[in-house]
Design an enzyme around this catalytic site. Structure first.
Site, short mmCIF file in Angstrom:
data_model
loop_
_atom_site.label_atom_id
_atom_site.label_comp_id
_atom_site.label_asym_id
_atom_site.label_seq_id
_atom_site.Cartn_x
_atom_site.Cartn_y
_atom_site.Cartn_z
N HIS A 166 12.98 49.76 112.08
CA HIS A 166 12.94 51.13 112.62
C HIS A 166 14.20 51.84 112.13
O HIS A 166 15.30 51.55 112.58
CB HIS A 166 12.88 51.08 114.15
CG HIS A 166 11.65 50.40 114.64
ND1 HIS A 166 11.64 49.52 115.69
CD2 HIS A 166 10.37 50.47 114.18
CE1 HIS A 166 10.40 49.08 115.88
NE2 HIS A 166 9.61 49.63 114.96
N GLU A 169 17.29 53.20 114.05
CA GLU A 169 18.11 52.24 114.80
C GLU A 169 19.26 51.78 113.92
O GLU A 169 19.37 50.62 113.51
CB GLU A 169 17.23 51.09 115.29
CG GLU A 169 16.20 51.60 116.31
CD GLU A 169 15.02 50.67 116.54
OE1 GLU A 169 14.05 51.11 117.19
OE2 GLU A 169 15.05 49.51 116.08
N HIS A 259 17.47 45.34 116.11
CA HIS A 259 16.92 46.65 116.52
C HIS A 259 17.86 47.38 117.46
O HIS A 259 18.89 46.86 117.89
CB HIS A 259 15.60 46.43 117.26
CG HIS A 259 14.45 46.07 116.39
ND1 HIS A 259 13.42 46.93 116.12
CD2 HIS A 259 14.17 44.92 115.73
CE1 HIS A 259 12.55 46.33 115.32
NE2 HIS A 259 12.98 45.11 115.07
N GLU A 335 18.08 43.48 120.55
CA GLU A 335 18.09 44.92 120.86
C GLU A 335 19.48 45.34 121.32
O GLU A 335 20.06 44.71 122.20
CB GLU A 335 17.08 45.22 121.98
CG GLU A 335 15.63 44.93 121.62
CD GLU A 335 14.97 46.01 120.77
OE1 GLU A 335 15.61 47.07 120.54
OE2 GLU A 335 13.83 45.79 120.34
ZN LIG Z 1 13.18 48.88 116.89
#
Ligand SMILES: [Zn+2]
Length: 374
Positions: A166, A169, A259, A335
């Site tokens: 992504h 990010e 991420h 994350e």
């Molecule tokens: Zn992500």
């Protein structure tokens, strides 16, 4: 006063910018997709001028939870990104500031440009421990860079690290910078031991096109790469296809997919509990990793995170599930927050590139403690 976003990862549309006290803006959608949340732009001609900026379409963004308790990132020098108090009323996101200098940048998070990415790869390539290669091209014709570290006898563990499926990010590539610096330090005993026992395959940016285009979540064709792992094709998601095929060739004993999460103000790990072939050993390993990392870094915690999938209900289009199922190994999604770590907040900078780098070092220390278990 002028507003511009015609640069790497720029994203903003001007609705109205006649008076600095009422600048009205919109975030552009990712190409061929409905996702949007990433923004990055420069305002010029505003020294000592009270400004109020409003993003009118914030309420329709991909993750409106992301705006709650969020503070926008701002910078004069594009190195130091400080936070500015920001309000969200359910529809619009707004903030006020009186810049000290003629121009000021605003961004969703500290940006990580493709130029900086090229520097990262070129710097790494100067190390005698490194080989760089290109796996193939993206839809926009950019290179998919692979950095390999550690050469020696056969039988070493295959460690895969990847970031920025992504593209918005960016904290994920700041993390990569920390990991690479740590692993390439010839005076670092942990790195030396790790490289004796492991061969690293590192993809510091999985989504160069989305990055350059200023996307939040998709590649040039609107594909969310973390929903492509079991269906990837060269036509729609060459980024995943190329990495997946290379991994099939090399094997994989450990995989970390890095991420950022828009909503949760914490660092956490998501696993693969719902994969069909789940082994007890895989679960032991992911628990071990999280327990060690929690001891090594006060920025990591296990209380807040995503709900676990029910047995057999994993979405195999997602990278961590796909890799854990296909390779039977330890795989995880790390994350990091866009906002801050609420357990250890920094009111001036929030979660920042430097803190991403620190977390990467702690992750590499954790890997070192576990490498013989993999
Ligand atoms: Zn992500």
């Amino acid at each position: 006063m002028l507003i511009s976003s015609q640069f790497d990862s720029g994203n903003i549309e001007v609705v109205k910018a006649i008076e600095a006290s009422d600048i009205r803006l919109k975030i552009r959608k990712d190409n061929q997709s409905d996702f949007y949340q990433w923004f990055h732009f420069r305002v010029s001609g505003v020294e000592d001028t009270p400004c109020k900026l409003t993003i009118e379409n914030a309420g329709g963004a991909a993750y409106t939870d992301g705006w709650k308790d969020y503070k926008v990132c701002a910078s004069y020098d594009r190195e130091s990104w400080f936070r500015v108090d920001t309000a969200f009323d359910g529809e619009t996101l707004s903030w006020e500031c009186t810049p000290d200098q003629d121009f000021i940048y605003f961004s969703y998070f500290a940006p990580y440009s493709q130029e900086r990415h090229a520097d990262l790869v070129a710097d790494a390539a100067q190390s005698p421990l490194v080989r760089t290669s290109v796996l193939g091209h993206t839809l926009d014709g950019q290179d998919m860079d692979l950095i390999e570290l550690g050469y020696g006898p056969e039988g070493r563990k295959k460690i895969w690290l990847q970031a920025r499926q992504h593209p918005g990010e960016t904290m994920a590539e700041w993390w990569m910078e920390g990991a690479l610096d740590y692993l390439l330090d010839l005076d670092n005993p942990v790195a030396r031991k790790l490289l004796e026992k492991a061969h690293f395959y590192i993809v510091p940016n999985m989504n160069p096109d989305g990055s350059a285009r200023g996307h939040l979540r998709t590649n040039a064709a609107g594909a969310n790469l973390n929903r492509e792992w079991n269906i990837a094709t060269m036509d729609r998601s060459p980024e995943v296809y190329l990495v997946r095929e290379k991994m099939a060739e090399t094997g994989c004993d450990f995989h970390m997919d890095v991420h950022g999460d828009e909503g949760l103000p914490y660092n956490f790990i998501a696993g693969f509990e719902g994969i069909p072939s789940l082994k007890d050993r895989q679960m032991e390993l992911i628990e071990m990793f999280q327990n060690i990392l929690e001891k090594l870094s006060p920025d990591f915690q296990q209380e807040h995170g995503y709900d676990e999938d029910k047995p057999g209900e994993a979405d195999l289009s997602m990278c961590t599930n796909y890799v854990a199922e296909a390779h039977g190994c330890l795989a995880m999604t790390l994350e990091m927050p866009f906002k801050d770590n609420a357990d250890l907040p920094d009111p001036d900078y929030g979660w920042s590139p430097e803190r991403c780098r620190h977390l990467a070092r702690a992750c590499m220390d954790t890997l070192h403690r576990m490498i013989d278990e993999l």
